[in-house]
Design an enzyme around this catalytic site. Sequence first.
Site, PDB file in Angstrom:
ATOM      1  N   ASP A  37       0.844  -1.199   0.000  1.00  0.00           N
ATOM      2  CA  ASP A  37       0.000   0.000   0.000  1.00  0.00           C
ATOM      3  C   ASP A  37       0.877   1.246   0.000  1.00  0.00           C
ATOM      4  OD1 ASP A  37      -1.995  -1.780   0.183  1.00  0.00           O
ATOM      5  OD2 ASP A  37      -2.803  -1.075   2.117  1.00  0.00           O
ATOM      6  N   ASP A  41       0.813   4.278  -2.577  1.00  0.00           N
ATOM      7  CA  ASP A  41       0.589   5.678  -2.184  1.00  0.00           C
ATOM      8  C   ASP A  41       1.690   6.587  -2.712  1.00  0.00           C
ATOM      9  OD1 ASP A  41      -1.663   4.865  -0.946  1.00  0.00           O
ATOM     10  OD2 ASP A  41      -0.818   4.851   1.078  1.00  0.00           O
ATOM     11  N   SER A  86     -36.258  -6.904 -15.632  1.00  0.00           N
ATOM     12  CA  SER A  86     -35.972  -7.654 -14.406  1.00  0.00           C
ATOM     13  C   SER A  86     -35.984  -9.144 -14.742  1.00  0.00           C
ATOM     14  CB  SER A  86     -36.987  -7.318 -13.328  1.00  0.00           C
ATOM     15  OG  SER A  86     -38.264  -7.421 -13.860  1.00  0.00           O
ATOM     16  N   LEU A  87     -35.612  -9.962 -13.784  1.00  0.00           N
ATOM     17  CA  LEU A  87     -35.525 -11.402 -14.047  1.00  0.00           C
ATOM     18  C   LEU A  87     -36.698 -12.130 -13.418  1.00  0.00           C
ATOM     19  CD1 LEU A  87     -31.753 -11.972 -13.260  1.00  0.00           C
ATOM     20  CD2 LEU A  87     -32.830 -12.354 -15.459  1.00  0.00           C
ATOM     21  N   GLU A 119     -24.108 -17.769 -13.772  1.00  0.00           N
ATOM     22  CA  GLU A 119     -23.275 -16.913 -12.914  1.00  0.00           C
ATOM     23  C   GLU A 119     -24.067 -16.539 -11.651  1.00  0.00           C
ATOM     24  OE1 GLU A 119     -22.721 -12.825 -14.315  1.00  0.00           O
ATOM     25  OE2 GLU A 119     -24.089 -13.290 -15.956  1.00  0.00           O
ATOM     26  N   LYS A 121     -26.181 -14.377  -8.874  1.00  0.00           N
ATOM     27  CA  LYS A 121     -27.032 -13.190  -8.862  1.00  0.00           C
ATOM     28  C   LYS A 121     -26.497 -12.321  -7.729  1.00  0.00           C
ATOM     29  CE  LYS A 121     -31.726 -11.551  -9.142  1.00  0.00           C
ATOM     30  NZ  LYS A 121     -31.718 -10.480  -8.147  1.00  0.00           N
ATOM     31  N   ASP A 123     -26.032  -9.439  -5.083  1.00  0.00           N
ATOM     32  CA  ASP A 123     -27.028  -8.717  -4.299  1.00  0.00           C
ATOM     33  C   ASP A 123     -26.536  -7.297  -4.050  1.00  0.00           C
ATOM     34  OD1 ASP A 123     -29.338  -8.344  -3.012  1.00  0.00           O
ATOM     35  OD2 ASP A 123     -28.844  -9.524  -1.238  1.00  0.00           O
ATOM     36  N   ARG A 142     -30.819   1.796 -12.224  1.00  0.00           N
ATOM     37  CA  ARG A 142     -31.895   1.108 -12.932  1.00  0.00           C
ATOM     38  C   ARG A 142     -33.185   1.925 -12.893  1.00  0.00           C
ATOM     39  NH1 ARG A 142     -35.944  -2.532 -11.883  1.00  0.00           N
ATOM     40  NH2 ARG A 142     -36.347  -3.960 -13.598  1.00  0.00           N
ATOM     41  N   TYR A 233     -22.668  -7.645 -15.614  1.00  0.00           N
ATOM     42  CA  TYR A 233     -23.359  -8.899 -15.930  1.00  0.00           C
ATOM     43  C   TYR A 233     -24.041  -8.945 -17.294  1.00  0.00           C
ATOM     44  CZ  TYR A 233     -27.389  -6.356 -14.031  1.00  0.00           C
ATOM     45  OH  TYR A 233     -28.344  -5.432 -13.784  1.00  0.00           O
ATOM     46  N   LYS A 308     -28.709 -17.893 -18.019  1.00  0.00           N
ATOM     47  CA  LYS A 308     -29.188 -17.205 -19.213  1.00  0.00           C
ATOM     48  C   LYS A 308     -28.699 -17.879 -20.474  1.00  0.00           C
ATOM     49  CE  LYS A 308     -26.747 -13.410 -17.208  1.00  0.00           C
ATOM     50  NZ  LYS A 308     -26.195 -12.124 -17.083  1.00  0.00           N
ATOM     51  N   LYS A 332     -33.389 -18.582  -7.299  1.00  0.00           N
ATOM     52  CA  LYS A 332     -33.154 -18.020  -5.958  1.00  0.00           C
ATOM     53  C   LYS A 332     -32.792 -19.114  -4.965  1.00  0.00           C
ATOM     54  CE  LYS A 332     -34.751 -13.879  -5.723  1.00  0.00           C
ATOM     55  NZ  LYS A 332     -34.560 -12.710  -5.277  1.00  0.00           N
ATOM     56  N   CYS A 426     -48.918   0.818  25.999  1.00  0.00           N
ATOM     57  CA  CYS A 426     -47.989   1.358  25.000  1.00  0.00           C
ATOM     58  C   CYS A 426     -46.670   1.716  25.689  1.00  0.00           C
ATOM     59  CB  CYS A 426     -48.592   2.585  24.327  1.00  0.00           C
ATOM     60  SG  CYS A 426     -47.406   3.472  23.304  1.00  0.00           S
ATOM     61  N   CYS A 429     -46.256   5.932  25.413  1.00  0.00           N
ATOM     62  CA  CYS A 429     -47.067   6.906  26.160  1.00  0.00           C
ATOM     63  C   CYS A 429     -47.719   6.286  27.395  1.00  0.00           C
ATOM     64  CB  CYS A 429     -48.136   7.491  25.243  1.00  0.00           C
ATOM     65  SG  CYS A 429     -49.325   6.263  24.694  1.00  0.00           S
ATOM     66  N   CYS A 444     -51.940   1.236  19.815  1.00  0.00           N
ATOM     67  CA  CYS A 444     -52.033   2.387  20.706  1.00  0.00           C
ATOM     68  C   CYS A 444     -52.920   3.405  19.994  1.00  0.00           C
ATOM     69  CB  CYS A 444     -50.645   2.972  20.949  1.00  0.00           C
ATOM     70  SG  CYS A 444     -50.715   4.554  21.797  1.00  0.00           S
ATOM     71  N   CYS A 449     -49.596  10.162  21.222  1.00  0.00           N
ATOM     72  CA  CYS A 449     -48.469   9.278  21.559  1.00  0.00           C
ATOM     73  C   CYS A 449     -47.210   9.735  20.810  1.00  0.00           C
ATOM     74  CB  CYS A 449     -48.803   7.837  21.186  1.00  0.00           C
ATOM     75  SG  CYS A 449     -47.391   6.735  21.361  1.00  0.00           S
TER      76      CYS A 449
HETATM   77  S1  IVH Z   1     -28.960 -10.419 -16.014  1.00  0.00           S
HETATM   78  C1  IVH Z   1     -33.040  -9.022 -16.962  1.00  0.00           C
HETATM   79  N1  IVH Z   1     -27.248 -11.194 -14.283  1.00  0.00           N
HETATM   80  O1  IVH Z   1     -31.052  -8.856 -11.025  1.00  0.00           O
HETATM   81  C2  IVH Z   1     -31.896  -8.507 -17.670  1.00  0.00           C
HETATM   82  N2  IVH Z   1     -28.908  -9.691 -13.534  1.00  0.00           N
HETATM   83  O2  IVH Z   1     -34.013  -9.160 -11.472  1.00  0.00           O
HETATM   84  C3  IVH Z   1     -30.665  -9.274 -17.480  1.00  0.00           C
HETATM   85  N3  IVH Z   1     -28.688  -9.091 -11.165  1.00  0.00           N
HETATM   86  O3  IVH Z   1     -31.839  -5.733 -12.367  1.00  0.00           O
HETATM   87  C4  IVH Z   1     -30.208  -9.252 -16.082  1.00  0.00           C
HETATM   88  N4  IVH Z   1     -26.899 -10.286 -10.760  1.00  0.00           N
HETATM   89  O4  IVH Z   1     -29.813  -5.919 -10.892  1.00  0.00           O
HETATM   90  C5  IVH Z   1     -28.326 -10.434 -14.477  1.00  0.00           C
HETATM   91  N5  IVH Z   1     -25.596 -11.987 -12.887  1.00  0.00           N
HETATM   92  C6  IVH Z   1     -26.665 -11.229 -13.080  1.00  0.00           C
HETATM   93  C7  IVH Z   1     -27.228 -10.466 -12.051  1.00  0.00           C
HETATM   94  C8  IVH Z   1     -28.357  -9.716 -12.317  1.00  0.00           C
HETATM   95  C9  IVH Z   1     -27.780  -9.451 -10.242  1.00  0.00           C
HETATM   96  C10 IVH Z   1     -29.828  -8.201 -10.888  1.00  0.00           C
HETATM   97  C11 IVH Z   1     -29.909  -7.003 -11.748  1.00  0.00           C
HETATM   98  C12 IVH Z   1     -31.271  -6.996 -12.363  1.00  0.00           C
HETATM   99  C13 IVH Z   1     -31.994  -7.922 -11.470  1.00  0.00           C
HETATM  100  C14 IVH Z   1     -33.060  -8.595 -12.270  1.00  0.00           C
END
Ligand code: IVH
Length: 690
Positions: A37, A41, A86-87, A119, A121, A123, A142, A233, A308, A332, A426, A429, A444, A449
């Site tokens: 480090d 620096d 979204s997925l 891959e 997901k 968080d 997003r 991703y 995917k 999930k 409560c 109060c 309550c 309160c």
């Molecule tokens: S692919 C749907 N890959 O999950 C369009 N999404 O529910 C393709 N996320 O908004 C998305 N890891 O924020 C993809 N390896 C991954 C992901 C991922 C997290 C999130 C992403 C998206 C949400 C969809």
Amino acid sequence: MASTKKPSTLLYLQELRQKIAHHNYLYHVLDSPEISDYQFDQLFSELQQLESTHPEFVTEDSPTQRVGGQPLDFFEKKAHRDPMLSLQNTYNSEEILQFHDRIQNFLKGQGENFTYFCEPKFDGLAVELIYEHGWLKAAITRGDGITGEDILSNIKTITSIPLKLEHDTITPPELLEVRGEVVIFKNDFLKLNETIEAQGKAAFANPRNAAAGSLRQLDPKVAATRPLKFLAYAPGVIEGLKINSQIEFFEIIRKFKIPNAMDLTHHKKMTFPIYKIAKTIADAVQFYESLEKVRQNLPFEIDGAVIKVNEFSVQDILGKVARSPRWATAGKFKPEQAETQIEKIEVQVGRTGVLTPVAIMTPVKVGGVTVSHATLHNQDEIDRKDIRVGDYVIIQRAGDVIPEVVEVILNKRDKKSAPYKISYKCPSCEQMGERIEDEVAIRCVNPLCPSILIESLKHFVSRKAMNIDKLGEKIIERLVQEGLVESFSDIYKLKKEDLLKLERFGEKSVDNLIASIDASRTPDFAKFIYSLGIRFVGEQTAKALAKKFKNLDAFLTTDLDTLLEIDDVGPKVAASILKNLSSKNFIKEVLKLTSSAGVNIKSIKKNLGSEAFSEAMIFSELTFVITGTLPVPRTEASDYIESRGGKVGSSVSKKTSILLTGENPGSKLDKAIELGVKILSWEELLQFKI
Ligand code: IVH
């Protein structure tokens, strides 16, 4: 002589910047630094010094330019070129197999030889990075998928994100949009919380909240102190470069040093591959199952596996259903669980007066996060699970959800323990609460309160309501204790002199607070309704009410029949709204807000085009059919319509409201003319107003 010296300084600076970028990559992406480090620096301060003596040589992509500029007043709204979808979730291996069957049925032989890219997901928070000719020009959250906020100033502080794309042989394309997740790694999260707590501030509940909170900072200097990381991703729109698959996308962005799941496989702490190309769905399921097993050991939080279709040509055939692609699923995981002991049970008072029992437990790590509180919901729930003080319990945490007690470990129970009965008194109060018929909750009902007032105020100022961001929880509590605020409208009457009298409140924080209150004075109608905290009126319902009534008077004088005409409003919600509207105090307070407190609700009309929701709804209850070649891809046209509340059908009938036509329209046009359906071109559609 300066003229001979300049090129060498320039070259040296360039070398220095490249060196720093290289070591940043080794450190932040691969977690395998080659220098200490201290040495790093040294390099950095050498660059800073040279740049300060040669300001003419400072480049936009210099590592010294990551944290710059003044705090912003707000984030600029920006539309995504292509909506961020979204997925669809699946919850077990069986459902992943069904996902595959749906794809097979849809393809019916087309694109037979496809593979799956698997891959984690991640968080965190989804962000789209936009590189134009290799330069990072924007970074959009997003948002609602159609429009987000440009948080570039914060994104630039993430050291692992390149500010400029460079490669020996590949020229960066004209446009490269890279979507990914901003996350905080588990160990960085623990350190961050320690620092935050040492400053006397409230710790973040989990890495995801910490990442979100950091990205929302208007001052990039604050964001720069947060250990944020980015993991790409998926591609957004790309121009000037043909990419054929997910794996190819990763290979290319890796060359440009944009971090992604492939890099993680090279991460020092990774002892197993974090991505996989599955030739069969069985292989993909196996990836999902093994990822769940190693989940605890990963250096970052994940909440599933994303599976995917790898080949973009097959993705294109599959398209999407509503807001999700047909070609992907988020497998999930089951919520993470841990064992701990309940030390005591406390009762908290909510905004609506509900008394909620909360278990205070010996702190325990659940999936990398330390948990010490779990909601016990209500007496019925406590009775059902027979939860007692002193019990050993299994708790679980699923994503953002507050941890819950799953079950009691009965064989560890102390023989002397007694069932728990929540007190009707409560805790705030000390008045006796009531158990309302048909409800499990004890409430309550004291209108004075202090806890109810504090909770209502917290809701009133929250981001999705009036958005007074400088009025935090602690300040609200103090203002209520000091008797300075007894209602929503009192917030707007706060004077600088009153606030300066409060302990530990300096001139600057008071000015900031007053400015933040002033800035909230022109809410849009939906947010105003939402902020009032009417029971059962969440964000969606508030939007529906604002759309229906257009102005405050119409809303305040409505009746049951009119309320029930709204899709989002059923008898329970309507009754709750009418209960508030018939309360003199409620009406008095609303009128105080809009008169003496100076709150000026933006009218719906003015709102059009600026706020996602009102704009979004211009096509509600309209059904569209599309024919011919439009100047934009069909998917974009459908997204445009659907995101504004319209539906897109496939054939023209009496129920069709509008036929959207492009060049060379087909027989649908004849049918529409025959049935008298309104016909619009793409340009006309863009001009469409209610
Ligand atoms: S692919 C749907 N890959 O999950 C369009 N999404 O529910 C393709 N996320 O908004 C998305 N890891 O924020 C993809 N390896 C991954 C992901 C991922 C997290 C999130 C992403 C998206 C949400 C969809």
